[in-house]
Write an enzyme that holds these catalytic residues in place. Structure first.
Site, mmCIF file in Angstrom:
data_model
loop_
_atom_site.group_PDB
_atom_site.id
_atom_site.type_symbol
_atom_site.label_atom_id
_atom_site.label_comp_id
_atom_site.label_asym_id
_atom_site.label_seq_id
_atom_site.Cartn_x
_atom_site.Cartn_y
_atom_site.Cartn_z
ATOM 1 N N LYS A 279 -6.869 -51.150 15.560
ATOM 2 C CA LYS A 279 -6.548 -51.590 16.918
ATOM 3 C C LYS A 279 -5.137 -51.175 17.324
ATOM 4 C CE LYS A 279 -7.628 -55.921 16.049
ATOM 5 N NZ LYS A 279 -8.151 -55.786 14.651
ATOM 6 N N THR A 280 -4.172 -51.377 16.441
ATOM 7 C CA THR A 280 -2.803 -50.962 16.747
ATOM 8 C C THR A 280 -2.707 -49.452 16.887
ATOM 9 O OG1 THR A 280 -1.875 -52.880 15.602
ATOM 10 C CG2 THR A 280 -0.411 -51.011 15.951
ATOM 11 N N ASP B 124 -0.839 -57.928 20.549
ATOM 12 C CA ASP B 124 -1.706 -58.204 19.409
ATOM 13 C C ASP B 124 -2.005 -59.691 19.313
ATOM 14 O OD1 ASP B 124 -3.233 -57.545 17.247
ATOM 15 O OD2 ASP B 124 -1.563 -57.369 15.840
ATOM 16 N N THR C 179 -8.742 -60.551 16.816
ATOM 17 C CA THR C 179 -9.725 -60.648 15.740
ATOM 18 C C THR C 179 -10.776 -61.705 16.071
ATOM 19 O OG1 THR C 179 -8.256 -62.216 14.612
ATOM 20 C CG2 THR C 179 -8.105 -59.902 13.970
ATOM 21 N N ARG D 235 -7.495 -49.664 6.092
ATOM 22 C CA ARG D 235 -6.234 -50.127 5.504
ATOM 23 C C ARG D 235 -6.408 -50.384 4.012
ATOM 24 N NH1 ARG D 235 -4.158 -54.818 8.560
ATOM 25 N NH2 ARG D 235 -2.965 -53.290 9.758
#
Length: 361
Positions: A81-82, A126, A175, A234
């Site tokens: 997302k970032t 965020d 989220t 990640r």
């Protein structure tokens, strides 16, 4: 390659990024990710549908010479997302301002940020669902009319001063999309949901990251790491770095399937991506309680963890993998859990209660 920087909860609540398979970013992840992030949509691996739709939105905005619509990205931590927010800014040739919902506790905090934006700038917010309610209500008008009302003074003498804002693009990430109020969701022109990655996509992520990190990796080694990465880029990148360390110390520096398997066995990440906590929960459920059903609090005591740790850290992945099920009577193990742990389910005894033996022959 594709990840998010911020985490939703602290380490105490989630088991912390010290878990090798935690999806939240720790300090090392944040430092390394900056060098591994893709710079444009062409480089971005996975999320084909979201990427295609977002490409159309951005191309159309550039053709009109207008600011892009507000974008909402939802999905689990670590899926990109970032990274996508930074790509949106790069594709639009605009600067980006990054903040988070928990950092905005008052409407004045948000007003200060909005009033300093440049025309066309991208504001990445965020964990937008954790923003305070007064700031959230101010954001409605800012997104729709590009203006905010700043309250000066208190009580009966308070005055609302309208402040015009330059057109900007808000990129919200969450989220937990279900916690966003409908008025806020409705103001986003584009909503994209980030899915977990397939193993083949993670292999592409790992090969790209290995090239940037100057790591020699065989296709079979990348496949082994991808299979243990829980569908999250990640985690794949974190496992790659740990396997790289092992290969440099214990092998010839080349990551093969055997090297990757041995390295991840050392770090207690098994073939399906389960770590020590996950296996402890399954072992207690299977060996101590015959497969369940068993209450969450009882299960947490059995593994020596807090109730919240078992519920929020271990269970979501075990449920997604089909190894554990939540029922009104408690937690039960599935046939796949018995198989994965190498155990045989007990036979159902005539007249016996409970879940024991439910999956027996």
């Amino acid at each position: 390659m594709n990840w998010d920087e911020t985490e939703e909860t602290d380490g105490a609540a989630t088991g912390g990024p010290e878990r090798l398979v935690a999806a939240d970013a720790d300090g090392e992840d944040t430092a390394v990710e900056a060098a591994l992030r893709p710079k444009d949509l062409e480089e971005f691996v996975g999320q084909e549908r979201v990427r295609e739709q977002l490409d159309l939105v951005l191309r159309a905005a550039r053709a009109r010479g207008a600011t892009a619509d507000h974008v909402l990205l939802s999905g689990a931590p670590g899926l990109g997302k970032t990274t996508l927010s930074m790509i949106i800014a790069a594709e639009m040739g605009a600067p980006i301002r990054i903040t988070s919902g928990p950092a905005i506790q008052h409407a004045g905090d948000l007003a200060a940020i909005l009033s300093s934006l440049q025309e066309g700038e991208v504001l990445f917010l965020d964990e937008i669902h954790r923003m305070s309610r007064p700031a959230e209500e101010m954001l409605y008008m800012a997104m729709e009319d590009f203006r905010v009302d700043v309250i000066v003074g208190k009580g009966p003498g308070a005055t609302a001063i309208p402040l015009e804002l330059p057109p900007f693009t808000l990129v919200g990430a969450t989220t937990r999309a279900g916690l966003l109020p409908p008025p806020l969701r409705d103001r986003f022109g584009f909503t994209g949901h980030m899915e977990f990655y397939a193993p083949a996509e993670l292999e592409r992520v790992i090969h790209r990251s290995a090239g940037l990190l100057d790591v020699d990796i065989a296709p079979e080694g990348a496949a082994e790491i991808a299979g243990r990465s829980r569908g999250t880029p990640r985690i794949a990148n974190r496992l790659l770095r740990r396997v790289r360390d092992y290969a440099q110390v214990k092998a010839d520096g080349v990551i093969t399937r055997e090297t990757a398997s041995q390295a991840l066995d050392v770090y207690e990440v098994d073939g399906r991506g389960l770590d020590r906590l996950d296996r402890a929960v399954l072992t207690a459920l299977l060996k101590l309680f015959g497969g369940g059903p068993v209450g969450l609090s009882t299960l947490a005591v059995a593994v020596g963890e807090e109730r919240e740790t078992v519920e929020e850290v271990a269970e979501p992945f075990l449920v997604r993998e089909g190894l554990l099920a939540r029922t009104p009577r408690g937690r039960i193990a599935t046939p796949a859990a018995w198989t994965h742990m190498g155990l045989v389910p007990p036979q159902q005894q005539p007249g016996a209660g409970g879940q024991q033996g439910l999956f027996g022959p």
